[in-house]
Design an enzyme around this catalytic site. Structure first.
Site, PDB file in Angstrom:
ATOM      1  N   SER A 145       0.837  -1.195   0.000  1.00  9.16           N
ATOM      2  CA  SER A 145       0.000   0.000   0.000  1.00  9.16           C
ATOM      3  C   SER A 145       0.872   1.244   0.000  1.00  9.16           C
ATOM      4  O   SER A 145       1.974   1.245   0.573  1.00  9.16           O
ATOM      5  CB  SER A 145      -0.910   0.025   1.231  1.00  9.16           C
ATOM      6  N   TYR A 159      -1.886  -0.309  10.401  1.00  9.65           N
ATOM      7  CA  TYR A 159      -1.997  -0.668   8.993  1.00  9.65           C
ATOM      8  C   TYR A 159      -0.713  -0.285   8.259  1.00  9.65           C
ATOM      9  O   TYR A 159      -0.127  -1.096   7.534  1.00  9.65           O
ATOM     10  CB  TYR A 159      -3.201   0.014   8.357  1.00  9.65           C
TER      11      TYR A 159
END
Length: 250
Positions: A145, A159
């Site tokens: 990501s 995250y």
């Protein structure tokens, strides 16, 4: 979409391939000639429809395997089943992931465990199992990501940490597997239009405002980069974080 058979004779294993980015990757590799096995957890009907649709279009064999990425034995069994049914494994794409976004005061140890088990441990387990059986000059690709490098909003600590962990993992693995010609890379998408993160959602406008292109990416764009990195043309790329985020991190 191109369909020039560049993956003819190759077998790809996609961890998390029944919808969104994963489904687009399954479709792209299959339509370019690969036999593909992909995992799903709960989206049985979507997985079945995807496999049947691609097979009916004349793609090589496409199979859906139920496997929970938080369970190492499920992952190992899925890779074994891939090899049993398709004969080999040449390309691994780790796409399973979970997004838990909250302030440090509200995060729990269960949130931590789920994030690590899904976003980090499942990647390691799949690579650990597949690398033992992969032919030389294989390809390992993790869907990371843009948040591995930039988190512009509060709440993204665990995250972002989990995605950053993949950077160190692929750098080390590129050294471990380089003598066999196996490349290991991360692809770092920015905001992508999916059913879980639609480009017309409640937070989409401020997210789009951050990116240089001012829009969400499309799943086909991510799949296109995956196909390139999986191809022979990308044989000199390894240990890399490859950003595809519309300038979100610029």
């Amino acid at each position: 979409m191109n369909n020039f058979n560049r993956f003819s004779g190759k077998v790809a294993f996609i961890q998390g391939g029944s919808r969104g980015i994963g489904a687009a990757i399954v479709e792209r590799l299959a339509l370019e000639g690969a036999s593909v096995a992909f995992t799903f957890v709960s989206s049985h009907e979507k997985a079945k429809a995807l496999a049947e649709n691609l097979t009916s279009q004349g793609s090589k064999k496409v199979i859906a395997i139920k496997a929970d990425s938080t369970k190492p034995e499920d992952i190992r069994n899925a890779i074994s089943e891939t090899i049993e049914q398709l004969g080999q494994i040449d390309i691994v794409v780790n796409n399973s992931g979970t997004l838990i976004w909250d302030s440090i005061e509200k995060l729990t140890m269960d949130d931590w465990d789920k994030t690590i088990n899904t976003n980090v441990r499942s990647v390691f387990v799949a690579i650990h199992e597949a690398a033992k059986r992969m032919k030389n000059n294989g390809r390992i690709i993790n869907i990371s990501s843009t948040n591995a490098q930039r988190i512009p909003f509060a709440g993204g600590s665990i995250y972002g940490m989990s995605k950053s962990a993949l950077t160190g993992l692929v750098k080390g693995l590129s050294r471990d597997l380089g003598s066999r010609g196996i490349t290991v890379n991360n692809i770092l998408p920015g905001p992508v239009d999916t059913d879980l993160n639609p480009d017309n959602g409640d937070t989409s406008e401020p997210v789009k405002a951050i990116g240089a292109l001012g829009r969400y990416g499309q799943v086909e764009e991510i799949a296109s980069l995956v196909a390139f990195v999986a191809s022979s043309e990308a044989g000199y790329i390894t240990g890399a974080d490859l950003m595809i985020d519309g300038g979100f991190s610029a």
